[in-house]
Every structure is written in structure tokens, then in C-alpha cells.
Write a protein that holds these residues in place. Structure first.
Motif, short mmCIF file in Angstrom:
data_model
loop_
_atom_site.label_atom_id
_atom_site.label_comp_id
_atom_site.label_asym_id
_atom_site.label_seq_id
_atom_site.Cartn_x
_atom_site.Cartn_y
_atom_site.Cartn_z
N GLN A 1 9.32 4.49 6.99
CA GLN A 1 10.33 4.80 6.14
C GLN A 1 11.63 4.18 6.75
OE1 GLN A 1 10.96 9.20 5.62
NE2 GLN A 1 12.06 8.65 3.55
N LEU A 2 12.35 3.36 6.10
CA LEU A 2 13.39 2.84 6.50
C LEU A 2 14.64 3.07 5.68
CD1 LEU A 2 11.79 -0.94 6.43
CD2 LEU A 2 12.22 0.61 8.32
N PRO A 3 15.69 2.88 6.22
CA PRO A 3 16.99 3.28 5.34
C PRO A 3 16.93 3.27 3.71
CG PRO A 3 17.69 2.24 7.23
CD PRO A 3 16.22 2.16 7.09
N TRP A 4 16.38 2.02 3.25
CA TRP A 4 16.38 1.73 1.88
C TRP A 4 15.13 2.39 1.22
CZ3 TRP A 4 12.01 -1.14 1.44
CH2 TRP A 4 11.52 -1.92 2.29
N GLY A 5 14.26 2.96 2.08
CA GLY A 5 13.12 3.41 1.41
C GLY A 5 11.84 3.18 2.03
N TRP A 6 10.54 3.16 1.70
CA TRP A 6 9.28 3.02 2.48
C TRP A 6 8.87 1.65 2.24
CZ3 TRP A 6 6.38 6.57 5.07
CH2 TRP A 6 7.06 7.84 5.01
N ASP A 7 8.55 1.16 3.37
CA ASP A 7 8.07 -0.45 3.49
C ASP A 7 6.46 -0.10 3.77
OD1 ASP A 7 7.55 -3.00 4.54
OD2 ASP A 7 8.03 -2.80 6.52
N TYR A 8 5.73 -1.04 2.92
CA TYR A 8 4.23 -1.06 3.09
C TYR A 8 3.77 -2.27 3.11
CZ TYR A 8 4.68 3.51 0.62
OH TYR A 8 4.91 4.97 0.30
N SER A 9 4.56 -3.12 3.95
CA SER A 9 4.13 -4.58 4.04
C SER A 9 3.33 -4.68 5.03
CB SER A 9 5.54 -5.51 4.14
OG SER A 9 6.33 -5.12 5.39
N GLY A 10 3.14 -3.88 6.07
CA GLY A 10 2.23 -3.79 7.06
C GLY A 10 0.67 -3.57 7.20
N SER A 11 0.29 -3.46 7.99
CA SER A 11 -1.41 -3.06 8.03
C SER A 11 -1.75 -2.40 9.38
CB SER A 11 -2.27 -4.46 8.11
OG SER A 11 -1.75 -5.07 9.35
N SER A 12 -2.78 -1.39 8.78
CA SER A 12 -3.41 -0.32 9.73
C SER A 12 -4.72 0.02 9.48
CB SER A 12 -2.40 0.77 9.97
OG SER A 12 -1.92 1.54 8.58
N ASN A 13 -5.50 0.46 10.49
CA ASN A 13 -6.84 0.86 10.28
C ASN A 13 -7.60 -0.19 9.38
OD1 ASN A 13 -6.40 3.59 11.58
ND2 ASN A 13 -5.21 3.95 9.82
N LEU A 14 -7.54 -1.58 9.89
CA LEU A 14 -8.24 -2.37 9.03
C LEU A 14 -9.59 -2.36 8.94
CD1 LEU A 14 -5.87 -5.54 9.29
CD2 LEU A 14 -5.90 -3.60 7.66
N GLY A 15 -10.25 -1.92 10.20
CA GLY A 15 -11.65 -1.99 10.39
C GLY A 15 -12.24 -0.79 9.32
N GLU A 16 -11.65 0.31 9.14
CA GLU A 16 -12.00 1.33 8.54
C GLU A 16 -11.92 0.85 7.10
OE1 GLU A 16 -10.55 5.48 8.93
OE2 GLU A 16 -9.53 5.15 6.90
N LEU A 17 -10.93 0.20 6.69
CA LEU A 17 -10.81 0.01 5.35
C LEU A 17 -11.66 -1.28 4.90
CD1 LEU A 17 -9.02 -0.45 2.72
CD2 LEU A 17 -7.43 -2.31 3.64
N LYS A 18 -12.06 -2.22 5.76
CA LYS A 18 -13.05 -3.23 5.50
C LYS A 18 -14.61 -2.39 5.23
CE LYS A 18 -15.32 -7.16 7.42
NZ LYS A 18 -16.70 -6.67 7.63
N LEU A 19 -14.80 -1.45 6.03
CA LEU A 19 -16.15 -0.81 6.06
C LEU A 19 -16.00 -0.07 4.65
CD1 LEU A 19 -16.70 0.70 9.52
CD2 LEU A 19 -18.29 -0.96 8.19
N MET A 20 -15.16 0.81 4.29
CA MET A 20 -14.80 1.47 3.17
C MET A 20 -15.16 0.70 1.97
SD MET A 20 -11.85 4.16 1.73
CE MET A 20 -10.94 2.54 1.22
N LEU A 21 -14.56 -0.51 1.85
CA LEU A 21 -14.46 -1.17 0.84
C LEU A 21 -16.05 -1.98 0.60
CD1 LEU A 21 -11.20 -3.51 0.98
CD2 LEU A 21 -11.89 -1.61 -0.57
N GLU A 22 -16.48 -2.27 1.66
CA GLU A 22 -17.95 -2.72 1.45
C GLU A 22 -18.90 -1.95 1.34
OE1 GLU A 22 -18.40 -4.47 5.49
OE2 GLU A 22 -17.64 -6.42 4.93
N GLU A 23 -18.71 -0.76 1.45
CA GLU A 23 -19.67 0.43 1.22
C GLU A 23 -19.43 0.86 -0.11
OE1 GLU A 23 -22.86 2.35 2.06
OE2 GLU A 23 -21.91 1.32 3.63
N SER A 24 -18.17 0.78 -0.79
CA SER A 24 -18.10 1.55 -1.94
C SER A 24 -17.88 0.39 -3.29
CB SER A 24 -16.84 2.21 -1.96
OG SER A 24 -15.69 1.45 -1.60
#
Length: 551
Positions: free
Chosen positions: A232-255
Motif C-alpha cells: 500500500q502506497l500513498p496513491w493506492g495499492w501496488d501489485y507490480s511485484g512478485s512473491s510466493n512464485l514457487g507456490e504459484l507455479k505449482l498451483m498453476l501446473e496442478e490446476s
């Protein structure tokens, strides 16, 4: 519970989507084996052509009830897999294919090739906003045209959808996504295709996940918090980053996602993969359209006189160059948007080379250009700049001036914006990337336009490629008979012209020095294309050329 009792430990609950995906595995009620799908109802010509990994892709799709993101590397045959998956659900058609504008007609050709049981007149390519979106069994439309269609028409549901280059939907605020969303919400089968599903950050995946499996993350906030390192920044939420990428990859491949790289299936692939891209000359001005029509008529009139036929084809060839420019630029821009950062574009006519470099320059896209006017001393410098740049870069090259003596193997894609009737020259051009030092399979795309000189040149080129292949001098794997069928007119007069040209140019090559033939074509195009060449300096040689072609 034990962890929760430790004061310094914070327990963050898993998102509902993650639990949903992995619960079956945690309970041991699901095996990792994907069952073999029954493809007996699909055209055997298609199913027999599938490579093992492509068959695995179809099996995966069926196991996911026809809802998936097929994210295979470019050149691994996502199109043929998608057609096979859609054909498995043929009872639920009509089918809608949404694709970049430059490949709409290539999709139509692919359906004609791989599903001969589908009548050609039931394949509906939408070219205007007033066209009927449900006018055929197979309906093909561009993203941009879809966003301009009548809302009631667009809202009419399709059960089976193919969204080619689905990363075009990455921004949920665009007209593209807003037009596609009503269709995606109601479709039973959603087949997304993209070799680059997230160009730069996880947030770009969300719209595609929502399209295939909306129950995973109904709200973007939840997805962004978990995988985009939301701040959360002064002008709003910033979603340009990345986190938990290992979990995201597994979830996408599985589903929902299947992704194979060329390096993983290398043993199943030819080193060089050629494909025909059918482009349209829609949108050309009246003058060019009239010139094309006149050239076609002159070609038909001169069919009993070899010299007149050669002259007429050269004139047709020149007008074809102008007619294809818009489609060529559209395809180049689509390739860049699809994540192809470095590739080669070969053209012959100076006006085509000029048009490409002008537009690339105006759009701020880095490029190098090598043609007949490029001094030898500069060529290596330009090649080095292309080879070692980390930025997007397009090499714009003359077919006859840059088909040998240069190495550009940092690219793995070659686009032929124009055809040239000597396939040996084109094979040499292909090998600017397909040579020692190349670590990837090479994709070769030939842009071919109906209603132009390509109708005559392409069958000739294929016939010569076939001869070279038989003597071990070419690795042609074009599925030529099927892909070229639509370019052989049923009109007997046009067939006779094509056959005569095949004989005629064989005679030319027997009777005439190869260098002289190349000079003849360049001289006909524009003598200034090769300043300082023998054609320009030697009037006697130019007269011989003109005499040979009856001018």
C-alpha cells in the motif's frame, strides 16, 4: 496449534484457491497420471500427426474438462493441439477462435488442413464489425474487432472458445478484455494459448486464471496479496511485484497450465520448423488493388508466351510487395507483442524494406538493416550489435544481399515477408540463424497472401523445396500438400499457368547464369536497390536482361 502458541510465530492462512487445488493431493485421492483420452471421433489425419508431447497436451486438456492455459514454447504446435482439443468437444460447437488480426486466416488454413471433415464454407473469418459472429461452425475473429462488435452479438454464448496469444488479455482495463469477458464467463470449454503468458510480472496472469478457473481467485486483491507482493502506497495499492512464485507455479501446473520448453522435447522436434502464415491484403488502396487485378489478367493472357509470362509475373511480384506491406507490419508488431524480442525479417523489394524500417523507427523499436547498399565493412558491426544486444531488436534483411556471409544465431525466428522463387536462396537466408552456435530449434515463418503473385510463387517454391529435400539439401517439413492446397486454384487456366511457370523457371535456371537471374529481378525492382552493382554499371548486361525478359 503448537506453532500458534509460540509468541514470535505468525500463522498466515493459505488462500482458499491453494487449498482447493491441493486438497485432493493432500488427501491422496488423486494420482499424478493423466489418463489417455479417447480421440477416435477426431479426424485420423490430425490424431496421427500428433507428436507424443502434443498427445500428452490433449490428454491434459481433456483431464481438465477442456479448460486450460496451454503455455508451450513457441514452435511446439499449440495450434494443432488446440484444434484437436476443440474437436474432442465438437458436439458442443459452434466454436469461436479469437486471435491477433495477422493470423486470422492462418487459423482458417489450419482448420482446413487438420480437420478435413469440417466443410471449408463452414469456416467463418470475421473481417468487418457487421459480419455474423456465429456465421459458421468455426468462427475466427481478431481481438480488436471483437471489441468493436455489437454487444448483443458478442454476448451470444459459445460453448467452446480458443483464445490465441491469450496474454493479449493481461490488462483487465482494456477493451479487449472487456469484450472477451462475457464470452469467457459462459463458455464450457476455454482453451488459452500463449508462449509468454506473463510477459513481466505475476499480475499479468490473473486475467487468464480468471478466464480458465474463476473459482481459484474470484478477487484480484487476494491474488495480488499472495503472489504480487502487494504494497500500500500513498496513491493506492501496488501489485507490480512478485512473491510466493514457487507456490504459484505449482498451483498453476496442478490446476490449469501446461508448459513445455523446446529443450524438454528436443528429441521429438525437427531442428528447423517451417510454417506458412496466410496474410490478407485487406485495406490496400484502390490503385494497388487495380494494379494487382491488371497484373493477374496480364499473366493469364500471356500464358502461351514464356517471355510475356515471365514479364507479367515480375510485374505481379512488384505489385504484390506493395499490397503486403500492411499485413507484414501487423505481423511484425504481433511478434513483438507476443514476446519475440529478437528475430530476422527477410524481404526483397526496397519499398518493403523501407516501410519496415520506417515504422520500426517511428515506434522506437531497435533494428539493424542490411541490404545491397550496406558496405561490407559495416555488416559485421551491425551483426555484432544484433548478436549482443539485450534489448528487443529486429534484423531487417534483403533476401538477395544478406542470404550468406553473416551470422545471427542469437535469434531463433526467421520471418520471410516476401517470397523468392529460388528456394536455395531462402534456405541460405534461413541458415543465418540455423548454424553452428545455435542452441534452439529454429522457427521459419513464410508470409503468403492470396490473390497475389504468391499464388504462383508458393507452389513453385514448394516443388523445388521437395526436390532439394529428396537429394538431402533441405529439411522441409511443411506438410506441403495440405498447407498449399488452398493456393492451387481449381480454375484450370490458373493451374496451367502455374505448371508452365514451373517448367519455365526450370528452363531459366538451365539456360541462364544464376547471378544474372538475381540481377534481373533486382534491376526490375529498382536499380537503386543495389547501387554500384554490375547491373547499374553495365548497360550491356542490363540490355541482355531486358532482352531475355522481352522488354
Amino acid at each position: 496449534d503448537a506453532l500458534g502458541a509460540i509468541p514470535s510465530v505468525e500463522i498466515e492462512p493459505l488462500p482458499r484457491g491453494v487449498i482447493q487445488v491441493f486438497s485432493a493431493l493432500f488427501e491422496g485421492s488423486q494420482t499424478s497420471e493423466v489418463p489417455e483420452a479417447d480421440l477416435s471421433s477426431i479426424d485420423p489425419s490430425l490424431t496421427r500427426s500428433l507428436m507424443p508431447f502434443q498427445r500428452d497436451g490433449v490428454n491434459f486438456a481433456v483431464s481438465k474438462d477442456g479448460r486450460l492455459l496451454l503455455a508451450d514454447d513457441m514452435g511446439l504446435g499449440k495450434t494443432v493441439q488446440a484444434i484437436c482439443i476443440a474437436a474432442y468437444y465438437r458436439k458442443e460447437w459452434p466454436l469461436l477462435v479469437v486471435a491477433p488480426s495477422s493470423v486470422r486466416f492462418t487459423w482458417a488454413e489450419a482448420f482446413r488442413q487438420w480437420l478435413p471433415s469440417v466443410q471449408p464454407d463452414s469456416i467463418n473469418v470475421i473481417v468487418k464489425g457487421k459480419d455474423n459472429l456465429r456465421g459458421g461452425l468455426v468462427n475466427i475473429i481478431s481481438y480488436d474487432l471483437l471489441s468493436r462488435m455489437d454487444k448483443q452479438q458478442v454476448a451470444n454464448p459459445f460453448n467452446v472458445l480458443i483464445m490465441d496469444e491469450s496474454h493479449f488479455l493481461k490488462n483487465m482495463k482494456t477493451a479487449r478484455f472487456k469484450a472477451a469477458l462475457p464470452l469467457l464467463k459462459v463458455a464450457k470449454r476455454v482453451i488459452l494459448l500463449s508462449g509468454t503468458p506473463a510477459m513481466s510480472r505475476p499480475s499479468e496472469l490473473y486475467s487468464q486464471i480468471l478466464a480458465v478457473k474463476p473459482s481459484l481467485f474470484p478477487r484480484f486483491r487476494d491474488f495480488g496479496t499472495r503472489y504480487c507482493n502487494a504494497r500500500q502506497l500513498p496513491w493506492g495499492w501496488d501489485y507490480s511485484g512478485s512473491s510466493n512464485l514457487g507456490e504459484l507455479k505449482l498451483m498453476l501446473e496442478e490446476s490449469l497450465m501446461l508448459r513445455r520448453l523446446k529443450s524438454e522435447v528436443l528429441s521429438q522436434l525437427p531442428a528447423k520448423q517451417r510454417k506458412v502464415v496466410t496474410v490478407t491484403t485487406d485495406g490496400i488502396n484502390t490503385r494497388t488493388k487495380s494494379a494487382l487485378s491488371a497484373a493477374a489478367n496480364d499473366l493469364a493472357k500471356g500464358q502461351h508466351n514464356h517471355n510475356k509470362m515471365k514479364e507479367a509475373l515480375l510485374v505481379f511480384f512488384n505489385h504484390t510487395a506493395e499490397a503486403k506491406i500492411k499485413a507484414i507490419m501487423e505481423y511484425i508488431m504481433d511478434m513483438l507483442e507476443c514476446g519475440r524480442e529478437k528475430f530476422l525479417v527477410f524481404a526483397h523489394h526496397k519499398l518493403v524494406l523501407d516501410a519496415i524500417t520506417t515504422e520500426l523507427g517511428e515506434k522506437g523499436i531497435d533494428y539493424i538493416r542490411i541490404d545491397g547498399s550496406t558496405p561490407s565493412a559495416e555488416r559485421q558491426q551491425l551483426c555484432n550489435r544484433f548478436q549482443f544486444t539485450d534489448k528487443s531488436c529486429v534484423a531487417v534483411l534483403s533476401i538477395t544481399a544478406a542470404n550468406m556471409g553473416i551470422t545471427l544465431h542469437s535469434a531463433a525466428l526467421v520471418v520471410f515477408a516476401e517470397l523468392f522463387w529460388n528456394p536455395g536462396i531462402m534456405i541460405q537466408a534461413e541458415d543465418r540463424v540455423h548454424r553452428i552456435g545455435q542452441t534452439s530449434n529454429v522457427d521459419i515463418h513464410y508470409l503468403v497472401a492470396k490473390g497475389t503473385a504468391d499464388d504462383y510463387l508458393w507452389p513453385m517454391i514448394q516443388e523445388k523445396m521437395h526436390v532439394l529435400e529428396q537429394v538431402g539439401l533441405s529439411e522441409s517439413n511443411l506438410s506441403e500438400k495440405a498447407e498449399s492446397a488452398s493456393f492451387h486454384s481449381k480454375d484450370s487456366q490458373q493451374r496451367r499457368i502455374t505448371e508452365m511457370f514451373q517448367r519455365s523457371f526450370t528452363e531459366v535456371e538451365d539456360d541462364m547464369d544464376e547471378a544474372l537471374l538475381l540481377e534481373a529481378v533486382e534491376a526490375w525492382d529498382d536499380p537503386s536497390n543495389q547501387p554500384g552493382s554490375d547491373v547499374e554499371e553495365s548497360p550491356s548486361k542490363k540490355r541482355r536482361i531486358e532482352d531475355y525478359f522481352g522488354r
